[in-house]
Scaffold this active site. Structure first.
Site, PDB file in Angstrom:
ATOM      1  N   GLU A 271      10.569  63.882  16.738  1.00  0.00           N
ATOM      2  CA  GLU A 271      11.854  63.678  16.073  1.00  0.00           C
ATOM      3  C   GLU A 271      12.547  64.993  15.723  1.00  0.00           C
ATOM      4  OE1 GLU A 271       9.057  62.110  15.174  1.00  0.00           O
ATOM      5  OE2 GLU A 271       9.543  60.114  15.927  1.00  0.00           O
TER       6      GLU A 271
ATOM      7  N   HIS B  23       8.253  51.938   5.946  1.00  0.00           N
ATOM      8  CA  HIS B  23       9.208  51.368   6.912  1.00  0.00           C
ATOM      9  C   HIS B  23      10.331  50.595   6.225  1.00  0.00           C
ATOM     10  CE1 HIS B  23       6.006  52.343   9.691  1.00  0.00           C
ATOM     11  NE2 HIS B  23       6.742  51.977  10.712  1.00  0.00           N
TER      12      HIS B  23
END
Ligand SMILES: Cc1ncc(C[n+]2csc(CCOP(=O)(O)OP(=O)(O)O)c2C)c(N)n1
Lengths: 324, 327
Positions: free
Chosen positions: B64, B134
């Site tokens: 990322e 999450h």
């Protein structure tokens, strides 16, 4: 490498040296705000590498970026004007030492975050390749940056996508005060090899050696054979930055510094040029830097009311904070 | 998932997918990168790889930080990247690359360069049972840093704002609430207009009280407003873009109603709701203290569904806040 290039290489190194010595004095005298990270001692790396680049090629640079920026062809007057925080600086006084950028020369910015440039370089290289252009990108960073995950991630991206990037590690043996041996397991070039990058090491105090090592690697990069890695063994003669210099913080053995000073790349090349040539170049460089100082000192300052200018492309209304 | 979502499923995800198709067709500098974008694992990027090819739809490794700054470098060299993040919390991993690099380049270079990147978080907020790492909604953090940030609450806006984000010359983050991704939406007919960044939308007009509702809570607010319609006439303002925020639209509404409740699914401390309430207290004529409905301070969403639901604001909390404001 032909000997006709030597005066140009010498001039470029001397320009950086003169610029940096002047800057260091100005920073210590308080004429330059903040601090600077002097490049003195490492000139052969920037000059040897950039001798292989055209104006259209890109570079990403580091917190110790003046040498890279000048070697890439940036106007020393506008670089110094930037360091003095004026409107004549490349960045109109908004970037300073650690963010000096000249997009017209493909200088995608010095960067205040260690290791940040490698991934930016990979993106620029991909964009150039996607357009079918032949530009290459050189990403400079220090040995300390080799421990930043994002840089290692960038090696991987560049390798799997076969991007035209030359990663240049300027191994000056220290990351601030951290010795190479205490910070880097396994060696820089071996890490790069682990990602499949063609990699080499070179004496970073010898500008001609750097020039030809870079030429060889860039030939493969330009031919589309993917990224390469060059480790340049070099040294900074001064401390980490001007503030530490000012505080007198030293952590290196003076004998070690003295030994590396005998490898100073500038007299090393100068000796091959002859005294007259050297004296002529030195005088011209001094004049150039004198002019840069005068230019920068006379440049206008930005208006505080424009402090957030350039942040957004359009007229995004930023609400007042300090300025109520 | 492959191909476009079926026409009978004309919802939020379809809208985002259509927006990506439209922008990539309109401008060949637009390209997409991210994890598993080729197969369209999030649903949002479906059909792009077969249509535009691997030169414009890049499946990245799990890197990322590198691919976020890769986007910055590509933007500096003339491209318009759209970067998809699989999980909202990955924004924490790339805070340096978005906030400290991409966002700051324009100012730091004195306007020499713009970074037209879009960060697409295709599933933000609670996913009901996906636990601590999450389920966050980090849009307030980007707004705090000054990164242009949008949180579409309706499918039509998801289409129009995503297109505007991609066309914008600055970095823009687009947070798509996960609870909306699967939703169908009658407001969305399949092809809509571009929605300019920075313009709020009065979703429902009313004269007694203003509710600012963000993301999926536009739906919550509509439901609550209807349920209370016999006793209070609620106006609903959907900011759509959380930064820059459309203060003028909100000012007009609160001038009319004099009462304000904010429902925002971010954490209370230094969250978006705090900013809206503070501004209202400083600048608007209120007849009652403004209130906010949000997650508790520093919320970490637990796994057990009952706990997850207990921390995410909903219709019950909104109704209670409205009642308290009316007292
Ligand atoms: C990610 C990050 N960590 C820490 C710092 C503070 N810092 C600035 S320069 C530096 C040392 C960098 O060492 P190296 O990469 O070897 O480059 P050199 O200074 O030797 O040229 C550190 C720790 C920073 N700017 N960025």
């Amino acid at each position: 490498m032909t000997s006709e290039n030597r005066p140009a290489l010498y001039r470029s190194m001397k320009l950086i040296r003169e610029f940096e010595e002047r800057c260091l004095a100005m920073a210590i005298a308080g004429e330059i705000d903040g601090g600077i990270h002097p490049y003195i001692g490492q000139e052969a790396v920037a000059v040897g590498i950039c001798a292989n680049l055209s104006e259209r090629d890109f570079i990403t640079s580091t917190h110790r970026g003046h040498g890279h920026v000048l070697a890439k062809g940036a106007d020393p007057r506008r670089l110094l004007a930037e360091l003095l925080g004026t409107l004549e600086g490349f960045n109109k006084g908004r970037g300073g030492s650690m963010h000096a950028a000249d997009m017209k020369l493909g200088i995608l910015g010095a960067n205040g975050i260690v290791g940040a440039g490698g991934a930016i370089a990979s993106g620029a290289a991909w964009a150039a390749k996607a357009r079918g252009d032949s530009e290459v990108v050189v990403s400079f960073f220090g040995d300390g940056a080799m421990s930043q995950g994002v840089l290692l991630e960038a090696f991987n991206l560049a390798a799997i996508w076969s991007l035209p990037v030359l990663f240049v590690c300027e191994n000056n043996r220290y990351a601030t005060s951290l010795k190479l041996e205490s910070g880097l397991a396994g060696g820089a070039a071996r890490r790069a090899e682990g990602f499949g990058l063609v990699s080499r090491g070179v004496d970073g105090m010898d500008v001609e050696a750097v020039e030809s090592a870079a030429a060889e690697l860039l030939e493969g990069v330009r031919a589309g054979r993917g990224p390469a890695f060059l480790e340049c063994e070099t040294y900074r003669f001064f401390g980490h930055h001007s503030v530490l210099e000012l505080l007198g913080v030293e952590f290196r053995d003076p004998d070690e510094v003295a030994l590396w000073r005998t490898k100073d790349p500038i007299p090393l090349l100068g000796d091959q040029l002859g005294e007259d040539v050297v004296a002529g170049i030195d005088a011209a460089v001094k004049e150039t830097i004198d002019e840069a100082v005068a230019f920068a000192k006379n440049a206008p300052s930005p208006d505080p009311k424009d402090a957030l200018m350039y942040l957004y492309a359009g007229a995004t209304a930023v609400r007042p904070g300090v300025i109520l | 998932m492959s191909g476009l979502p079926s026409p009978e499923n004309f919802g939020y995800m379809h809208a985002m997918n259509r927006a990506l198709h439209a922008e990539m067709a309109a401008d060949e500098d637009v390209f997409l990168l991210g994890e598993d974008v080729g197969v369209g694992a999030s649903g949002v990027t479906s059909g792009l790889l077969p249509r535009f090819g691997p030169e414009r739809v890049l499946d990245t490794p799990l890197s990322e930080q590198a691919f976020t700054s890769f986007g910055t470098g590509a933007a500096m060299a003339g491209k318009k990247p759209v970067i998809e993040f699989q999980i909202s919390s990955l924004i924490y991993l790339v805070f340096e690359q978005i906030v400290n690099q991409a966002h700051k380049f324009s100012l730091m270079t004195g306007g020499q360069v713009r970074i037209p990147v879009t960060y697409l978080v295709a599933g933000s907020g609670s996913r009901f049972g996906w636990a601590g790492q999450h389920s966050d909604n980090p849009y307030s953090l980007l707004a705090h840093a000054g990164v242009k940030t949008v949180v579409p609450g309706l499918a039509a806006d998801a289409y129009g704002l995503l297109r505007a984000a991609i066309q914008d010359p600055d970095p823009v983050a687009v947070f798509a609430p996960s609870s909306l991704l699967g939703a169908t939406d009658v407001s969305y007919a399949g092809e809509e207009d571009i929605v300019p960044l920075g313009q709020a939308n009065v979703v429902r007009e009313g004269g007694d009280l203003t509710v600012v509702a963000v993301g999926q809570h536009v739906g919550t607010a509509i439901e609550v407003a209807e349920s209370l319609a016999d006793r209070v006439d609620i106006e609903i303002v959907d900011p759509r873009t959380v930064y820059p925020f459309d203060w003028e639209c909100l000012r007009k509404s609160v001038d009319k109603t004099g009462r304000l409740v904010v429902i925002d699914d971010s954490n209370r401390m230094c969250g978006l709701g705090a900013e809206i309430v503070a501004t209202a207290a400083e600048e608007f004529d209120l007849v009652a203290p403004p209130r906010r409905v949000c997650r508790p301070d520093g919320t970490v969403i637990p796994y057990a569904l009952a706990l997850d639901k207990a921390l995410v604001p909903g219709a019950g909390e909104l109704t209670a806040a409205i009642d308290a404001t009316l007292k």
